[in-house]
Enzyme design. Structure first.
Site, PDB file in Angstrom:
ATOM      1  N   ILE A  12      13.431  36.968  49.158  1.00 39.77           N
ATOM      2  CA  ILE A  12      13.672  35.519  49.062  1.00 39.77           C
ATOM      3  C   ILE A  12      12.722  34.759  49.990  1.00 39.77           C
ATOM      4  CG2 ILE A  12      15.387  33.669  49.225  1.00 39.77           C
ATOM      5  CD1 ILE A  12      17.556  35.808  48.762  1.00 39.77           C
ATOM      6  N   ILE A  59      13.504  39.984  65.277  1.00 40.08           N
ATOM      7  CA  ILE A  59      14.179  38.752  65.739  1.00 40.08           C
ATOM      8  C   ILE A  59      14.958  38.998  67.034  1.00 40.08           C
ATOM      9  CG2 ILE A  59      14.292  37.493  63.538  1.00 40.08           C
ATOM     10  CD1 ILE A  59      17.235  38.457  63.286  1.00 40.08           C
ATOM     11  N   THR A  99      20.555  43.994  63.365  1.00 37.98           N
ATOM     12  CA  THR A  99      19.743  42.845  62.919  1.00 37.98           C
ATOM     13  C   THR A  99      20.627  41.650  62.548  1.00 37.98           C
ATOM     14  OG1 THR A  99      17.833  44.107  62.217  1.00 37.98           O
ATOM     15  CG2 THR A  99      18.213  42.039  61.055  1.00 37.98           C
ATOM     16  N   THR A 133      25.399  34.815  52.448  1.00 38.07           N
ATOM     17  CA  THR A 133      25.720  35.355  51.130  1.00 38.07           C
ATOM     18  C   THR A 133      27.153  35.017  50.705  1.00 38.07           C
ATOM     19  OG1 THR A 133      26.121  37.464  50.011  1.00 38.07           O
ATOM     20  CG2 THR A 133      26.240  37.506  52.376  1.00 38.07           C
ATOM     21  N   ASP A 134      27.391  35.065  49.396  1.00 37.69           N
ATOM     22  CA  ASP A 134      28.761  34.881  48.893  1.00 37.69           C
ATOM     23  C   ASP A 134      29.637  36.099  49.192  1.00 37.69           C
ATOM     24  OD1 ASP A 134      27.632  36.687  47.082  1.00 37.69           O
ATOM     25  OD2 ASP A 134      28.183  35.567  45.281  1.00 37.69           O
ATOM     26  N   GLU A 135      28.997  37.219  49.590  1.00 33.39           N
ATOM     27  CA  GLU A 135      29.774  38.458  49.793  1.00 33.39           C
ATOM     28  C   GLU A 135      30.728  38.346  50.985  1.00 33.39           C
ATOM     29  OE1 GLU A 135      27.698  42.120  49.033  1.00 33.39           O
ATOM     30  OE2 GLU A 135      26.142  41.080  47.911  1.00 33.39           O
ATOM     31  N   TYR A 159      27.755  45.465  55.094  1.00 31.08           N
ATOM     32  CA  TYR A 159      26.783  44.368  54.944  1.00 31.08           C
ATOM     33  C   TYR A 159      27.491  43.015  55.007  1.00 31.08           C
ATOM     34  CZ  TYR A 159      23.944  40.918  52.391  1.00 31.08           C
ATOM     35  OH  TYR A 159      23.293  39.768  52.000  1.00 31.08           O
ATOM     36  N   SER A 162      28.793  42.135  58.406  1.00 31.56           N
ATOM     37  CA  SER A 162      27.757  41.734  59.363  1.00 31.56           C
ATOM     38  C   SER A 162      27.281  40.306  59.081  1.00 31.56           C
ATOM     39  CB  SER A 162      26.585  42.724  59.349  1.00 31.56           C
ATOM     40  OG  SER A 162      25.876  42.656  58.123  1.00 31.56           O
ATOM     41  N   LYS A 163      27.206  39.942  57.807  1.00 30.43           N
ATOM     42  CA  LYS A 163      26.795  38.568  57.464  1.00 30.43           C
ATOM     43  C   LYS A 163      27.903  37.577  57.843  1.00 30.43           C
ATOM     44  CE  LYS A 163      23.500  37.407  55.630  1.00 30.43           C
ATOM     45  NZ  LYS A 163      22.149  37.049  56.165  1.00 30.43           N
ATOM     46  N   ASN A 258      27.866  43.861  35.297  1.00 28.76           N
ATOM     47  CA  ASN A 258      26.638  44.642  35.539  1.00 28.76           C
ATOM     48  C   ASN A 258      26.147  45.283  34.247  1.00 28.76           C
ATOM     49  OD1 ASN A 258      26.750  43.996  38.239  1.00 28.76           O
ATOM     50  ND2 ASN A 258      27.879  45.847  38.794  1.00 28.76           N
TER      51      ASN A 258
HETATM   52  P1  NAD Z   1      15.061  41.551  51.862  1.00 30.02           P
HETATM   53  O1  NAD Z   1      15.787  42.798  52.269  1.00 30.02           O
HETATM   54  O2  NAD Z   1      14.202  41.556  50.657  1.00 30.02           O
HETATM   55  O3  NAD Z   1      14.141  41.047  53.075  1.00 30.02           O
HETATM   56  C1  NAD Z   1      14.574  41.028  54.412  1.00 30.02           C
HETATM   57  C2  NAD Z   1      13.338  40.783  55.290  1.00 30.02           C
HETATM   58  O4  NAD Z   1      13.795  40.731  56.665  1.00 30.02           O
HETATM   59  C3  NAD Z   1      12.294  41.893  55.211  1.00 30.02           C
HETATM   60  O5  NAD Z   1      11.002  41.330  55.092  1.00 30.02           O
HETATM   61  C4  NAD Z   1      12.450  42.640  56.528  1.00 30.02           C
HETATM   62  O6  NAD Z   1      11.240  43.244  56.977  1.00 30.02           O
HETATM   63  C5  NAD Z   1      12.908  41.521  57.453  1.00 30.02           C
HETATM   64  N1  NAD Z   1      13.675  42.019  58.612  1.00 30.02           N
HETATM   65  C6  NAD Z   1      14.693  42.921  58.591  1.00 30.02           C
HETATM   66  N2  NAD Z   1      15.137  43.133  59.857  1.00 30.02           N
HETATM   67  C7  NAD Z   1      14.387  42.333  60.665  1.00 30.02           C
HETATM   68  C8  NAD Z   1      14.384  42.075  62.057  1.00 30.02           C
HETATM   69  N3  NAD Z   1      15.232  42.710  62.883  1.00 30.02           N
HETATM   70  N4  NAD Z   1      13.506  41.181  62.561  1.00 30.02           N
HETATM   71  C9  NAD Z   1      12.628  40.550  61.732  1.00 30.02           C
HETATM   72  N5  NAD Z   1      12.580  40.755  60.414  1.00 30.02           N
HETATM   73  C10 NAD Z   1      13.456  41.629  59.882  1.00 30.02           C
HETATM   74  O7  NAD Z   1      16.197  40.440  51.784  1.00 30.02           O
HETATM   75  P2  NAD Z   1      16.334  39.192  50.801  1.00 30.02           P
HETATM   76  O8  NAD Z   1      16.951  39.627  49.544  1.00 30.02           O
HETATM   77  O9  NAD Z   1      15.044  38.446  50.788  1.00 30.02           O
HETATM   78  O10 NAD Z   1      17.423  38.341  51.580  1.00 30.02           O
HETATM   79  C11 NAD Z   1      17.049  37.351  52.536  1.00 30.02           C
HETATM   80  C12 NAD Z   1      18.313  36.722  53.104  1.00 30.02           C
HETATM   81  O11 NAD Z   1      19.088  36.172  52.042  1.00 30.02           O
HETATM   82  C13 NAD Z   1      19.233  37.733  53.810  1.00 30.02           C
HETATM   83  O12 NAD Z   1      19.756  37.135  54.956  1.00 30.02           O
HETATM   84  C14 NAD Z   1      20.331  38.008  52.797  1.00 30.02           C
HETATM   85  O13 NAD Z   1      21.540  38.333  53.438  1.00 30.02           O
HETATM   86  C15 NAD Z   1      20.408  36.664  52.089  1.00 30.02           C
HETATM   87  N6  NAD Z   1      20.897  36.727  50.686  1.00 30.02           N
HETATM   88  C16 NAD Z   1      20.286  37.559  49.788  1.00 30.02           C
HETATM   89  C17 NAD Z   1      20.727  37.567  48.464  1.00 30.02           C
HETATM   90  C18 NAD Z   1      20.082  38.440  47.421  1.00 30.02           C
HETATM   91  O14 NAD Z   1      20.607  38.527  46.300  1.00 30.02           O
HETATM   92  N7  NAD Z   1      18.955  39.076  47.690  1.00 30.02           N
HETATM   93  C19 NAD Z   1      21.782  36.739  48.088  1.00 30.02           C
HETATM   94  C20 NAD Z   1      22.367  35.895  49.035  1.00 30.02           C
HETATM   95  C21 NAD Z   1      21.907  35.899  50.344  1.00 30.02           C
HETATM   96  P1  TYD Z   2      22.929  44.982  44.169  1.00 30.19           P
HETATM   97  O1  TYD Z   2      21.681  44.527  43.474  1.00 30.19           O
HETATM   98  O2  TYD Z   2      22.838  46.167  45.076  1.00 30.19           O
HETATM   99  O3  TYD Z   2      23.543  43.720  44.895  1.00 30.19           O
HETATM  100  P2  TYD Z   2      25.011  43.538  45.616  1.00 30.19           P
HETATM  101  O4  TYD Z   2      25.623  44.848  45.830  1.00 30.19           O
HETATM  102  O5  TYD Z   2      24.603  42.851  46.888  1.00 30.19           O
HETATM  103  O6  TYD Z   2      25.805  42.647  44.701  1.00 30.19           O
HETATM  104  O7  TYD Z   2      23.993  45.332  43.054  1.00 30.19           O
HETATM  105  C1  TYD Z   2      24.435  44.377  42.108  1.00 30.19           C
HETATM  106  C2  TYD Z   2      25.557  45.012  41.330  1.00 30.19           C
HETATM  107  O8  TYD Z   2      25.031  46.092  40.561  1.00 30.19           O
HETATM  108  C3  TYD Z   2      26.642  45.609  42.215  1.00 30.19           C
HETATM  109  O9  TYD Z   2      27.911  45.376  41.597  1.00 30.19           O
HETATM  110  C4  TYD Z   2      26.329  47.087  42.225  1.00 30.19           C
HETATM  111  C5  TYD Z   2      25.684  47.328  40.858  1.00 30.19           C
HETATM  112  N1  TYD Z   2      24.660  48.386  40.813  1.00 30.19           N
HETATM  113  C6  TYD Z   2      24.738  49.379  39.834  1.00 30.19           C
HETATM  114  O10 TYD Z   2      25.664  49.404  39.003  1.00 30.19           O
HETATM  115  N2  TYD Z   2      23.758  50.334  39.798  1.00 30.19           N
HETATM  116  C7  TYD Z   2      22.730  50.342  40.708  1.00 30.19           C
HETATM  117  O11 TYD Z   2      21.878  51.258  40.650  1.00 30.19           O
HETATM  118  C8  TYD Z   2      22.654  49.302  41.681  1.00 30.19           C
HETATM  119  C9  TYD Z   2      21.538  49.272  42.688  1.00 30.19           C
HETATM  120  C10 TYD Z   2      23.642  48.339  41.699  1.00 30.19           C
END
Ligand code: NAD
Ligand code: TYD
Length: 361
Positions: A12, A59, A99, A133-135, A159, A162-163, A258
């Site tokens: 993101i 960080i 983290t 996150t919504d989680e 996860y 922690s969030k 899913n």
């Molecule tokens: P990602 O795992 O793709 O990227 C995380 C980034 O943080 C990486 O570049 C990693 O190198 C960096 N990082 C990890 N630990 C670090 C540290 N200690 N110091 C500095 N950098 C560090 O994650 P994402 O999917 O881009 O998510 C970004 C944010 O959005 C997160 O906080 C996540 O909780 C939140 N979020 C993600 C989703 C999703 O669907 N991906 C949805 C809602 C919220």
């Molecule tokens: P994921 O992309 O890991 O996001 P989150 O667990 O944060 O929602 O998974 C999305 C949904 O897909 C979750 O309900 C778990 C499911 N899932 C599978 O069924 N198979 C897979 O291989 C993965 C990675 C996720």
């Protein structure tokens, strides 16, 4: 003016930075530890951008973060940095605590010390935006309404816990110290540049490689999918017009099981990249053991975002998914380097040549 972004080499964060430079000339300082999820190749197009600076750092490194805050004097800190994969948090929660909780605490303290010393007008304008996150809200029953900003925090995975903990730190730093914080709680994102351990990119790439498509349990768990670009636009709105101390829920209004997501991936691939044997990708779907503590349903009420900040997602799931699949098909070099792990060695080999060092600190 400057924005300090953490975790900008992840999914993101990188989309946010690329999107930012399409409409702004403001400087961005990207601080990223470059864990397995951080990929600087994603931001290669910014290598020589005069307004972009990258610093490899954790960080939790408060000395360095404090120095960078004094050096760049940002008007905002946006914290994307996190450990983010639920399955990894089940197998090894330690990094998530370090983290997501300790790291956020450390960043908040650095930001507070910096903010305390700012002149009055800069102090008023400063924002600390936490990407959450919504989680944190736990799991919904089928008949329950979507999560809104008053929903109770009941995190179920390491996860999510922690969030949730870091969200509570944000709240306390606002109420106790007055730090102007904003927190966004977003649903599942999908789109270009997502690491292929998450559902949608994993399914696209496994399908193309002829591998099984592992659906956990019965595949009837529901997620609310948001195209990453829409999330980035929402974050810009919250940053510019959100009220300090407030939470904002961001979602796509796309509640999908899913299994139906995987089926849609297969259907699009059947159209645009048919298998050479003429069979459907659906044949590769394989039901596997469920994730422990697997949340059954997430859904987001975006009433506050649309009512107060005039934000709505632009993409439907059908349009966003097609764009995403096309991106993975068109970016084979990125996919290959992630799959063979060479993206991790890339920073050291690429920047051996000093003339290419560009904006890297
Ligand atoms: P990602 O795992 O793709 O990227 C995380 C980034 O943080 C990486 O570049 C990693 O190198 C960096 N990082 C990890 N630990 C670090 C540290 N200690 N110091 C500095 N950098 C560090 O994650 P994402 O999917 O881009 O998510 C970004 C944010 O959005 C997160 O906080 C996540 O909780 C939140 N979020 C993600 C989703 C999703 O669907 N991906 C949805 C809602 C919220
Ligand atoms: P994921 O992309 O890991 O996001 P989150 O667990 O944060 O929602 O998974 C999305 C949904 O897909 C979750 O309900 C778990 C499911 N899932 C599978 O069924 N198979 C897979 O291989 C993965 C990675 C996720």
């Amino acid at each position: 003016m400057t924005i300090l972004v953490t975790g900008g080499a992840g999914f993101i964060g990188s989309n946010f930075i690329l999107n930012w430079f399409e409409h702004s000339n403001e400087v961005i300082v990207n601080i990223d530890k470059l864990t397995y999820a951080g990929n600087l190749q994603t931001l290669l197009s910014l290598e020589r951008h005069p307004q972009y600076h990258f610093v490899q750092a954790d960080i939790k490194d408060s000395k360095l973060i404090s120095r960078l805050l004094s050096q760049y004097r940002p008007r905002a800190v946006i914290n994307f940095a996190a450990e983010t994969h639920v399955d990894r948090s089940i197998h090894g929660p330690e990094d998530f605590i370090q983290t997501n909780i300790v790291g956020t605490f450390s960043l908040l303290e650095c930001a507070r010390n910096y903010w305390d010393e700012l002149p009055v007008t800069d102090k008023k304008a400063f924002r600390f935006l936490q990407i959450s996150t919504d989680e944190v809200y736990g799991s919904l029953l089928p008949e329950e309404p979507p999560f809104d900003e008053s929903s109770r925090y009941t995190p179920n995975s390491p996860y999510a816990a922690s969030k949730a903990a870091s969200d509570h730190l944000l709240r306390a730093w606002h109420y106790t110290y007055g730090l102007p914080v904003l927190t966004t709680n977003c649903s599942n994102n999908y789109g270009p540049r997502q690491f292929p351990e998450k559902l949608i990119p994993l399914m696209i790439l496994n399908a193309l490689e002829g591998k099984p498509l592992p659906v956990y349990g019965d595949g009837l768990q529901i997620r609310d999918w948001l195209y990453v670009q829409d999330h980035c636009e929402a974050l810009c709105k919250v940053l510019s017009a959100g009220q300090p101390g407030q939470n904002y829920n961001i979602g796509g209004g796309n509640e999908k099981t899913n299994l139906s997501v995987v089926q849609e991936v297969c259907a699009i691939l059947d159209q645009i990249r048919p298998r050479s044997n003429g069979k459907s990708y659906h044949e590769q779907i394989s039901f596997v053991t469920d994730r422990p503590g697997h949340d059954r349903r997430y859904a987001i009420d975006i009433g506050k975002m649309s009512g107060e900040l005039d934000w709505q997602p632009r993409e439907t799931f059908a349009t966003g998914l097609r764009k995403t699949i096309q991106w993975y098909l068109d970016n084979n070099a990125w996919v290959q380097s992630v799959q063979n792990g060479s993206y991790r060695a890339w920073i050291s080999t690429h920047y051996k040549d000093e003339s290419l060092k560009g904006n890297q600190e």
